[in-house]
Design an enzyme around this catalytic site. Structure first.
Site, mmCIF file in Angstrom:
data_model
loop_
_atom_site.group_PDB
_atom_site.id
_atom_site.type_symbol
_atom_site.label_atom_id
_atom_site.label_comp_id
_atom_site.label_asym_id
_atom_site.label_seq_id
_atom_site.Cartn_x
_atom_site.Cartn_y
_atom_site.Cartn_z
ATOM 1 C CE1 TYR A 105 5.768 29.274 48.762
ATOM 2 C CE2 TYR A 105 6.614 27.083 48.366
ATOM 3 C CZ TYR A 105 6.688 28.438 48.169
ATOM 4 O OH TYR A 105 7.676 28.958 47.377
ATOM 5 C CG ASP A 177 5.925 24.592 55.871
ATOM 6 O OD1 ASP A 177 6.578 25.418 56.535
ATOM 7 O OD2 ASP A 177 5.781 24.663 54.633
ATOM 8 C CE LYS A 202 10.023 31.708 51.696
ATOM 9 N NZ LYS A 202 9.028 30.654 51.728
#
Ligand SMILES: *Cc1c(COP(=O)(O)O)cnc(C)c1O
Length: 387
Positions: A105, A177, A202
């Site tokens: 990310y 993650d 999210k």
């Protein structure tokens, strides 16, 4: 409902685990304890709550709920996913080294390379599609392996169990993650990870109305260290946001089923589409790590990245702006479908050369498939891909 959630199945846990009727009123939904402090009988004598940075009753229920979803003993909620990651890196000291993926990310890469590198922590960004590659980077200073799987945006799959075996052998910490997979599809602690991180913003929150992060672990000492950093550094979320996420979690299993269903339909549609040069989705049998994905995940999710055939940046922007149902926006995992241009949006902080080496090219779009009716999403794609 008792606190023994370990025997419940996922959907029951999502609705009940950690949540008890309010002791004073019987309210079935956890109240929003919108308060910064708590009155004490005499100094130090209180009902377990002193100051809301340290502990807030709404947040405490949410922390139990998220821990339960990952079958973890301990959970902590942070004011963002980045705040949660920041706490993990603060467990390290100058001179320590971290081994992490080369397809992260963008915000994670930015925090590692532009913030913590300045504090003398060294990060190795490596190809993790073969977990054994980690062995080439381990030395006496290595402390942490940080992985993301599926990766963002190229949907690479990292073998969590293989990483855990390496980290245990060398006495390192393994943090995962798990934002893309969610606890519904993948539980890294069960595969040997020490810490699981979520951008709750999210899928867990799921309604694009909250920024939040979480860390869960089964290790009491790790939890104590993280809780100390949590309270000391202060990236804690407020009670209103905690309430919204508690509400979101109650439908996590239902939403994930639909994300997976829509994701599969759309991935297969796009894989046969003449305007698409390349498609990234871990559910294709010819995905390089399909077998690992199948083993460690219960489904393949609704995140799909595509490369548009023969399009330059400007033409890609045109397609990205042509959708009617799917919204052009950063973020993912909400009920509404989103399209994102990684090179200039989520991954803009990664230098062009590094980004392109990881496959994040100018004609790539990333789709977060929501829970709308799939026919409408397919029609929207069909039309937008003409542009
Ligand atoms: C969004 C995201 C983060 C950061 O979380 P925030 O809640 O935006 O701070 C970290 N990792 C992944 C995979 C993400 O998608």
């Amino acid at each position: 409902m008792s606190n023994d959630y370990s025997k419940m199945k996922f959907g029951t846990k999502a609705i009940h685990a950690g949540v008890e009727p309010d002791p004073t009123t019987g309210a079935i939904m956890t109240p929003i304890y919108q308060t910064s402090t708590f009155v004490q009988e005499s100094p130090g004598v209180h009902k377990g709550y002193a100051y809301a940075r340290g502990k807030n009753p709404t947040r405490a229920v949410l922390e139990k709920s998220i821990a339960a979803l990952e079958d973890a003993k301990f959970g902590l909620c942070f004011s963002s996913g980045m705040g949660a990651m920041d706490a993990v890196i603060k467990m390290l000291r100058p001179g320590d080294e971290v081994i992490t993926g080369n397809d992260l990310y963008g915000g994670s890469y930015r925090m590692f390379s532009k913030v913590f590198a300045n504090f003398g922590i060294k990060f190795h960004y490596i190809d993790l599609t073969e977990a054994s590659n980690i062995n080439n980077y381990i030395n006496a200073n290595t402390k942490l392996i940080w992985i993301e799987t599926p990766t963002n945006p190229t949907m690479q799959i990292v073998d969590i169990k293989a990483c855990a075996e390496i980290s245990k052998k060398h006495n390192l910490l393994l943090a995962v993650d798990n934002t893309f997979a969610t606890p519904y599809l993948q539980n890294p602690l069960a595969l040997g990870a020490d810490i699981v991180m979520h951008s709750v913003t999210k899928y867990i929150g799921g309604h694009s109305d909250v920024i939040m992060g979480a860390l869960v672990t089964n290790d009491e000492q790790i939890h104590a260290e993280l809780a100390f950093i949590h309270n000391s550094c202060g990236a804690t979320p407020g009670p209103m946001d905690s309430f919204l996420v508690l509400r979101g979690i109650k439908t996590l299993h239902l939403r994930m089923e639909k994300h997976c269903y829509n994701g599969e339909k759309i991935a297969h549609y796009l894989s046969n589409h003449p305007a698409i040069e390349k498609i990234y989705w871990p559910g294709f049998e010819d995905h390089p790590n399909y077998n690992i994905a199948k083993r460690q995940m219960r489904g393949f999710g609704g995140m799909i990245s595509i490369v548009l055939k023969g399009k330059n940046l400007e033409q890609t922007f045109k397609t990205a702006s042509s959708f009617q149902v799917i919204s052009l926006a950063e973020s993912l995992g909400g009920v509404e479908s989103l399209v994102n241009h990684p090179a200039t949006m989520t991954h803009a902080s990664i230098p062009k050369q590094t980004r392109e080496a990881a496959g994040v090219v100018d004609n790539m779009l990333r789709l977060s498939i929501g829970v709308e009716d799939v026919e409408d999403l397919l029609a929207d794609l069909e039309e937008a891909l003409k542009h």
